[in-house]
Scaffold this motif. Sequence first.
Motif, mmCIF file in Angstrom:
data_model
loop_
_atom_site.group_PDB
_atom_site.id
_atom_site.type_symbol
_atom_site.label_atom_id
_atom_site.label_comp_id
_atom_site.label_asym_id
_atom_site.label_seq_id
_atom_site.Cartn_x
_atom_site.Cartn_y
_atom_site.Cartn_z
ATOM 1 N N SER A 14 0.825 -1.199 0.000
ATOM 2 C CA SER A 14 0.000 0.000 0.000
ATOM 3 C C SER A 14 0.870 1.264 0.000
ATOM 4 O O SER A 14 0.587 2.226 -0.720
ATOM 5 N N ILE A 15 1.918 1.259 0.788
ATOM 6 C CA ILE A 15 2.847 2.396 0.815
ATOM 7 C C ILE A 15 3.479 2.582 -0.561
ATOM 8 O O ILE A 15 3.568 3.703 -1.076
ATOM 9 N N VAL A 16 3.899 1.486 -1.169
ATOM 10 C CA VAL A 16 4.524 1.564 -2.497
ATOM 11 C C VAL A 16 3.520 2.114 -3.520
ATOM 12 O O VAL A 16 3.865 2.987 -4.330
ATOM 13 N N ARG A 17 2.282 1.638 -3.493
ATOM 14 C CA ARG A 17 1.268 2.147 -4.437
ATOM 15 C C ARG A 17 1.056 3.643 -4.244
ATOM 16 O O ARG A 17 0.992 4.402 -5.214
ATOM 17 N N THR A 18 0.986 4.085 -3.001
ATOM 18 C CA THR A 18 0.797 5.510 -2.722
ATOM 19 C C THR A 18 1.973 6.318 -3.247
ATOM 20 O O THR A 18 1.802 7.339 -3.914
ATOM 21 N N ARG A 19 3.176 5.852 -2.964
ATOM 22 C CA ARG A 19 4.371 6.572 -3.424
ATOM 23 C C ARG A 19 4.455 6.567 -4.936
ATOM 24 O O ARG A 19 4.848 7.551 -5.544
ATOM 25 N N HIS A 20 4.080 5.466 -5.566
ATOM 26 C CA HIS A 20 4.106 5.389 -7.019
ATOM 27 C C HIS A 20 3.147 6.405 -7.624
ATOM 28 O O HIS A 20 3.447 7.026 -8.640
ATOM 29 N N SER A 21 1.980 6.591 -6.997
ATOM 30 C CA SER A 21 1.001 7.553 -7.515
ATOM 31 C C SER A 21 1.514 8.992 -7.420
ATOM 32 O O SER A 21 1.048 9.861 -8.146
ATOM 33 N N LEU A 22 2.468 9.242 -6.545
ATOM 34 C CA LEU A 22 3.024 10.587 -6.390
ATOM 35 C C LEU A 22 4.118 10.908 -7.407
ATOM 36 O O LEU A 22 4.496 12.056 -7.566
ATOM 37 N N LEU A 23 4.620 9.885 -8.106
ATOM 38 C CA LEU A 23 5.720 10.100 -9.045
ATOM 39 C C LEU A 23 5.367 11.104 -10.132
ATOM 40 O O LEU A 23 6.170 11.963 -10.468
ATOM 41 N N GLY A 24 4.172 11.002 -10.693
ATOM 42 C CA GLY A 24 3.762 11.915 -11.758
ATOM 43 C C GLY A 24 3.661 13.359 -11.280
ATOM 44 O O GLY A 24 3.776 14.290 -12.066
#
Length: 178
Positions: A56-66
């Motif tokens: 879940s943390i990884v998904r959240t951080r991935h969504s912030l990349l853009g």
Amino acid sequence: MILLNTLFTLPTPLHTRKANPTKAISASHQALRRCVCYDLHKQLIPYQEAWSWQKSIVRTRHSLLGQDEDHSDVVVVLQHPPVFTLGTGSSEEYLNFDVKNPPYAIHRTERGGEVTYHGPGQLVMYPIVNLRYHKMDLNWYLRSLEEVIIRVLSSTFSIKASRIEGLTGVWEIRRLLQ
């Protein structure tokens, strides 16, 4: 869950992004690089629950990349009830029991390595790191993880730990000598 106030600086300077090697990481990212530590070390967290939380943390951080907002690395410190984990290349032959009647839960994981036992009293640290902000080298990555773990153990838990030449990992010397 306790979010420690301790923020750790990273052991090496930042490098260019892998996805676009001509674009340097901005000065604002350099100023914001930190490692947030979630201290759950006194709790027994079931492996599957901890793994779901990490994803879940990884998904959240991935969504912030853009949005170019992925600024901090994370380390989660906890303990598990007794469990065996098997990496992607592991073999059940290293389990010295019948896998149809295991003494503890067994989980296949997406990490490398063989069979690992986790249990009460064993601190487990799970890093969540965006390697685009670091050096893309496995040996460097493992040594850097060891360094962060040594620092967390020392500053947060007053545990003196170090490396052992030729081995990967962090060791509390006092316990090895007993």
